[in-house]
Design a protein around this motif. Structure first.
Motif, PDB file in Angstrom:
ATOM      1  N   ASP A 158       3.761   5.924 -10.780  1.00 45.73           N
ATOM      2  CA  ASP A 158       4.960   4.994  -9.184  1.00 45.73           C
ATOM      3  C   ASP A 158       4.789   5.165  -8.103  1.00 45.73           C
ATOM      4  O   ASP A 158       5.357   5.077  -7.134  1.00 45.73           O
ATOM      5  N   VAL A 159       3.045   5.351  -7.723  1.00 47.84           N
ATOM      6  CA  VAL A 159       3.142   5.392  -6.202  1.00 47.84           C
ATOM      7  C   VAL A 159       2.833   3.181  -5.971  1.00 47.84           C
ATOM      8  O   VAL A 159       3.270   2.729  -6.836  1.00 47.84           O
ATOM      9  N   ASP A 160       3.191   3.558  -4.712  1.00 49.15           N
ATOM     10  CA  ASP A 160       3.089   2.218  -4.205  1.00 49.15           C
ATOM     11  C   ASP A 160       2.187   1.225  -4.488  1.00 49.15           C
ATOM     12  O   ASP A 160       1.990  -0.291  -4.847  1.00 49.15           O
ATOM     13  N   ARG A 161       0.827   1.991  -4.573  1.00 50.00           N
ATOM     14  CA  ARG A 161      -0.300   1.149  -4.940  1.00 50.00           C
ATOM     15  C   ARG A 161      -1.765   2.056  -5.760  1.00 50.00           C
ATOM     16  O   ARG A 161      -1.477   3.002  -4.865  1.00 50.00           O
ATOM     17  N   LEU A 162      -1.571   1.794  -7.046  1.00 57.53           N
ATOM     18  CA  LEU A 162      -3.425   2.051  -7.240  1.00 57.53           C
ATOM     19  C   LEU A 162      -4.367   1.540  -6.933  1.00 57.53           C
ATOM     20  O   LEU A 162      -4.076   0.496  -7.797  1.00 57.53           O
ATOM     21  N   LEU A 163      -4.963   1.242  -6.248  1.00 56.17           N
ATOM     22  CA  LEU A 163      -6.126   1.365  -6.106  1.00 56.17           C
ATOM     23  C   LEU A 163      -7.754   1.382  -7.071  1.00 56.17           C
ATOM     24  O   LEU A 163      -8.453   3.075  -6.995  1.00 56.17           O
ATOM     25  N   ALA A 164      -8.130   0.183  -7.184  1.00 56.33           N
ATOM     26  CA  ALA A 164     -10.011   0.633  -8.295  1.00 56.33           C
ATOM     27  C   ALA A 164     -10.822  -0.134  -7.501  1.00 56.33           C
ATOM     28  O   ALA A 164     -10.149  -0.372  -6.255  1.00 56.33           O
ATOM     29  N   LEU A 165     -11.753   0.565  -7.984  1.00 53.67           N
ATOM     30  CA  LEU A 165     -13.532  -0.179  -6.950  1.00 53.67           C
ATOM     31  C   LEU A 165     -13.139  -1.730  -6.959  1.00 53.67           C
ATOM     32  O   LEU A 165     -14.463  -2.066  -6.366  1.00 53.67           O
ATOM     33  N   THR A 166     -13.439  -2.493  -7.686  1.00 53.55           N
ATOM     34  CA  THR A 166     -12.897  -3.529  -8.427  1.00 53.55           C
ATOM     35  C   THR A 166     -12.460  -4.021  -9.087  1.00 53.55           C
ATOM     36  O   THR A 166     -11.710  -4.184  -9.610  1.00 53.55           O
ATOM     37  N   GLN A 167     -11.989  -5.639  -8.713  1.00 54.19           N
ATOM     38  CA  GLN A 167     -11.208  -6.440  -9.706  1.00 54.19           C
ATOM     39  C   GLN A 167     -11.283  -6.268 -11.033  1.00 54.19           C
ATOM     40  O   GLN A 167     -10.480  -5.980 -12.152  1.00 54.19           O
ATOM     41  N   GLU A 168     -12.768  -5.898 -11.711  1.00 56.77           N
ATOM     42  CA  GLU A 168     -12.791  -5.980 -13.160  1.00 56.77           C
ATOM     43  C   GLU A 168     -12.115  -4.928 -13.563  1.00 56.77           C
ATOM     44  O   GLU A 168     -11.432  -4.442 -14.744  1.00 56.77           O
ATOM     45  N   ASP A 169     -12.037  -3.582 -12.777  1.00 57.17           N
ATOM     46  CA  ASP A 169     -11.364  -2.082 -13.486  1.00 57.17           C
ATOM     47  C   ASP A 169     -10.130  -2.812 -12.968  1.00 57.17           C
ATOM     48  O   ASP A 169      -9.655  -1.337 -14.000  1.00 57.17           O
ATOM     49  N   ALA A 170      -9.387  -3.499 -12.229  1.00 60.58           N
ATOM     50  CA  ALA A 170      -8.209  -3.222 -11.938  1.00 60.58           C
ATOM     51  C   ALA A 170      -7.517  -4.022 -12.712  1.00 60.58           C
ATOM     52  O   ALA A 170      -6.757  -3.659 -13.046  1.00 60.58           O
ATOM     53  N   ASP A 171      -8.034  -5.119 -12.998  1.00 63.05           N
ATOM     54  CA  ASP A 171      -7.889  -5.782 -14.300  1.00 63.05           C
ATOM     55  C   ASP A 171      -7.888  -4.669 -15.656  1.00 63.05           C
ATOM     56  O   ASP A 171      -6.146  -5.216 -16.695  1.00 63.05           O
ATOM     57  N   ASP A 362     -16.509  -3.140   9.480  1.00 62.64           N
ATOM     58  CA  ASP A 362     -14.763  -3.585   9.929  1.00 62.64           C
ATOM     59  C   ASP A 362     -14.579  -4.063   8.947  1.00 62.64           C
ATOM     60  O   ASP A 362     -13.502  -4.316   8.732  1.00 62.64           O
ATOM     61  N   VAL A 363     -15.144  -4.973   8.223  1.00 58.22           N
ATOM     62  CA  VAL A 363     -14.287  -5.578   7.362  1.00 58.22           C
ATOM     63  C   VAL A 363     -13.837  -4.610   6.430  1.00 58.22           C
ATOM     64  O   VAL A 363     -12.347  -5.426   6.390  1.00 58.22           O
ATOM     65  N   ILE A 364     -14.022  -3.990   5.910  1.00 60.27           N
ATOM     66  CA  ILE A 364     -13.773  -2.431   4.932  1.00 60.27           C
ATOM     67  C   ILE A 364     -12.302  -2.501   5.243  1.00 60.27           C
ATOM     68  O   ILE A 364     -10.926  -2.425   4.785  1.00 60.27           O
ATOM     69  N   THR A 365     -12.243  -2.327   6.538  1.00 57.56           N
ATOM     70  CA  THR A 365     -11.563  -1.333   7.389  1.00 57.56           C
ATOM     71  C   THR A 365     -10.155  -2.308   7.572  1.00 57.56           C
ATOM     72  O   THR A 365      -8.942  -1.564   7.399  1.00 57.56           O
ATOM     73  N   GLY A 366     -10.650  -3.689   7.938  1.00 55.02           N
ATOM     74  CA  GLY A 366      -9.463  -4.510   8.348  1.00 55.02           C
ATOM     75  C   GLY A 366      -8.835  -4.660   7.122  1.00 55.02           C
ATOM     76  O   GLY A 366      -7.379  -5.266   7.248  1.00 55.02           O
ATOM     77  N   ARG A 367      -9.693  -4.636   5.874  1.00 54.07           N
ATOM     78  CA  ARG A 367      -8.351  -4.999   4.504  1.00 54.07           C
ATOM     79  C   ARG A 367      -7.434  -4.011   3.826  1.00 54.07           C
ATOM     80  O   ARG A 367      -6.736  -3.902   3.758  1.00 54.07           O
ATOM     81  N   TRP A 368      -8.031  -2.358   5.205  1.00 52.38           N
ATOM     82  CA  TRP A 368      -7.464  -1.176   4.316  1.00 52.38           C
ATOM     83  C   TRP A 368      -5.810  -1.479   5.714  1.00 52.38           C
ATOM     84  O   TRP A 368      -4.765  -0.810   4.638  1.00 52.38           O
ATOM     85  N   GLU A 369      -6.423  -2.047   7.131  1.00 52.31           N
ATOM     86  CA  GLU A 369      -4.763  -2.374   7.556  1.00 52.31           C
ATOM     87  C   GLU A 369      -4.039  -3.538   6.842  1.00 52.31           C
ATOM     88  O   GLU A 369      -3.046  -3.526   7.531  1.00 52.31           O
ATOM     89  N   GLU A 370      -4.480  -4.348   6.570  1.00 51.99           N
ATOM     90  CA  GLU A 370      -3.629  -5.614   5.814  1.00 51.99           C
ATOM     91  C   GLU A 370      -2.729  -4.797   4.930  1.00 51.99           C
ATOM     92  O   GLU A 370      -1.856  -5.200   4.522  1.00 51.99           O
ATOM     93  N   LEU A 371      -3.828  -3.935   4.148  1.00 51.72           N
ATOM     94  CA  LEU A 371      -3.300  -3.456   3.214  1.00 51.72           C
ATOM     95  C   LEU A 371      -1.505  -2.484   3.458  1.00 51.72           C
ATOM     96  O   LEU A 371      -0.471  -2.330   3.074  1.00 51.72           O
ATOM     97  N   PHE A 372      -1.940  -1.838   3.936  1.00 52.04           N
ATOM     98  CA  PHE A 372      -1.071  -0.914   4.907  1.00 52.04           C
ATOM     99  C   PHE A 372       0.399  -2.147   5.448  1.00 52.04           C
ATOM    100  O   PHE A 372       1.833  -1.516   5.018  1.00 52.04           O
ATOM    101  N   ALA A 373      -0.282  -3.054   6.293  1.00 44.42           N
ATOM    102  CA  ALA A 373       1.459  -3.562   6.902  1.00 44.42           C
ATOM    103  C   ALA A 373       2.292  -4.217   5.672  1.00 44.42           C
ATOM    104  O   ALA A 373       3.261  -4.382   5.056  1.00 44.42           O
ATOM    105  N   PHE A 374       1.443  -4.719   4.628  1.00 43.39           N
ATOM    106  CA  PHE A 374       1.798  -5.258   3.606  1.00 43.39           C
ATOM    107  C   PHE A 374       3.040  -4.709   2.820  1.00 43.39           C
ATOM    108  O   PHE A 374       4.158  -5.238   2.591  1.00 43.39           O
ATOM    109  N   LEU A 375       2.472  -3.586   2.552  1.00 44.23           N
ATOM    110  CA  LEU A 375       3.338  -2.350   1.709  1.00 44.23           C
ATOM    111  C   LEU A 375       4.403  -1.563   2.616  1.00 44.23           C
ATOM    112  O   LEU A 375       5.238  -1.950   2.077  1.00 44.23           O
ATOM    113  N   GLU A 376       4.010  -1.911   4.053  1.00 44.88           N
ATOM    114  CA  GLU A 376       5.757  -1.969   4.628  1.00 44.88           C
ATOM    115  C   GLU A 376       6.844  -3.203   4.832  1.00 44.88           C
ATOM    116  O   GLU A 376       7.947  -2.610   5.188  1.00 44.88           O
ATOM    117  N   ARG A 377       5.919  -3.885   4.273  1.00 47.28           N
ATOM    118  CA  ARG A 377       7.661  -5.258   4.238  1.00 47.28           C
ATOM    119  C   ARG A 377       8.286  -5.078   3.496  1.00 47.28           C
ATOM    120  O   ARG A 377       8.296  -3.722   2.469  1.00 47.28           O
TER     121      ARG A 377
END
Length: 377
Positions: A158-171, A362-377
């Motif tokens: 029931d969390v807002d997002r469960l993050l795995a480390l790869t797309q394969e594991d997420a699937d 910097d690339v990975i941190t930017g992805r985190w911030e994009e996720l924060f903004a997406f979940l806030e919508r």
């Protein structure tokens, strides 16, 4: 970008290991972008690492000593068992501290739970108004072999997002019925710098001396590889509960003259630059930081293809070589190939240095911030 209150919650604040290193790095990266970061541990670390004199984030530990495990209820009593009730009372008391921290946060706060044991306390706290992101820092297959598998399904559903480390594991988690899954790779833990000259006749292994890391399998492979390339040394950095057994195995295989048990190192980049090949023989992994570090020093990697995170980092025949999990003869052949072919070492090492840039912090941190903004919508 919106500045936020960000909480990292894990088993410990500063436990030496992959999750601890990832947590400290990400907390520092987000603090560096102006976020107010707090790192919360459930219990004190068994093997603490140095966070520096003034880390750019606040730290809180809920218990003065590690709490006992959840007691098994006696037959017919269930949750009415006094021992179970005492344990739950202690957990709720600790969770109330989390509630206080979360309620004091500014609107738009994010709670990142790095390990599912820690999520058991977060689940008891009041997180209303904040986004909760749960993480699993191991492969789906590794989790499935442990009690953590059931707990991920229970506590992260029931969390807002469960993050795995790869797309394969997420699937794979989606196939379990989890409908809140995404993925986020680990950032490169060191900045690429002067690469290894790849001239030393050294193959290096860096990691805990434990069953999971498979150094016993590496010694079996080295027993096949070493006679074919005289003059090379296998340098093993690390310590752990299997060290005595591994030293005995090394002697029984007649490898003492070509294996160096070098102990733990505080200078991983230096240890990598003093080598020409990196080898990882793990039985299971998540998204191994040391593979990223090896590639950032221009050292080609040989590894067991034991998890999606490994093949996400290393591309076989391009910037390293992958062997089937547990196949020590195949691992040995890959080692001999790189030990004997200077051009192959240089070609794969140079490519490793280029390809690892996609995990730039910097690339990975930017992805985190994009996720924060997406979940806030």
């Amino acid at each position: 970008m919106t500045q936020r209150d960000i909480f990292f919650v894990a088993n410990e604040v500063d436990e030496l290991g992959g999750v601890g290193r990832w947590q400290a790095q990400m907390a520092g990266l987000l603090a560096g972008r102006g976020h107010r970061v707090t790192v919360i541990g459930i219990a004190p670390a068994n093997h603490p690492m140095d966070l520096g004199e003034e880390p750019p984030f606040r730290t809180v530990t809920l218990y003065a000593r590690r709490p006992p495990g959840r007691p098994r209820a006696r037959r017919f009593l269930g949750r009415a068992d006094p021992a179970v009730r005492r344990h739950e009372t202690h957990m709720r008391t600790a969770a109330s501290r989390l509630t206080g921290l979360f309620r004091a946060a500014r609107p738009g706060a994010v709670i990142i739970v790095g390990q599912v044991w820690a999520m058991e306390w977060v689940a008891l706290a009041d997180t209303a108004g904040h986004q909760v992101i749960g993480m699993t820092h191991e492969s789906f297959e590794t989790a499935r072999k442990s009690s953590r598998f059931g707990r991920v399904n229970r506590y992260y559903k029931d969390v807002d997002r469960l993050l795995a480390l790869t797309q394969e594991d997420a699937d794979r988690w989606v196939s379990e019925g989890m409908n809140n899954v995404g993925f986020m790779p680990n950032p490169l833990p060191i900045a690429p710098g002067t690469p290894s000259p790849r001239t030393e006749k050294v193959v290096v292994s860096i990691g805990r001396l434990s069953h999971e890391k498979g150094v016993d399998l590496l010694l079996e492979a080295w027993a096949e590889a070493a006679p074919k390339q005289p003059g090379w040394t296998l340098r093993i950095h690390g310590s752990g509960e299997s060290e005595a057994l591994l030293r005995r195995q090394c002697a029984e295989l007649g490898l003492k003259d070509s294996v160096d048990f070098a102990g733990q190192t505080d200078d991983v980049p230096g240890a990598l630059r003093a080598s020409s090949v990196f080898v990882q023989s793990s039985r299971g992994e998540g998204f191994p930081l040391v593979l990223l570090e090896a590639m950032a020093t221009g050292v080609p990697c040989v590894a067991f293809d034991c998890a999606p995170g490994v093949r996400e980092i290393v591309t076989h025949e391009r910037d390293g070589l992958l062997a089937r999990p547990g196949n020590t003869s195949e691992l040995a052949r890959h080692l001999v190939r790189l030990m004997s072919d200077e051009q192959a070492r240089d070609t794969m090492g140079d490519q490793a240095l280029r390809s690892v840039q996609r995990f730039d912090p910097d690339v990975i941190t930017g992805r985190w911030e994009e996720l924060f903004a997406f979940l806030e919508r």
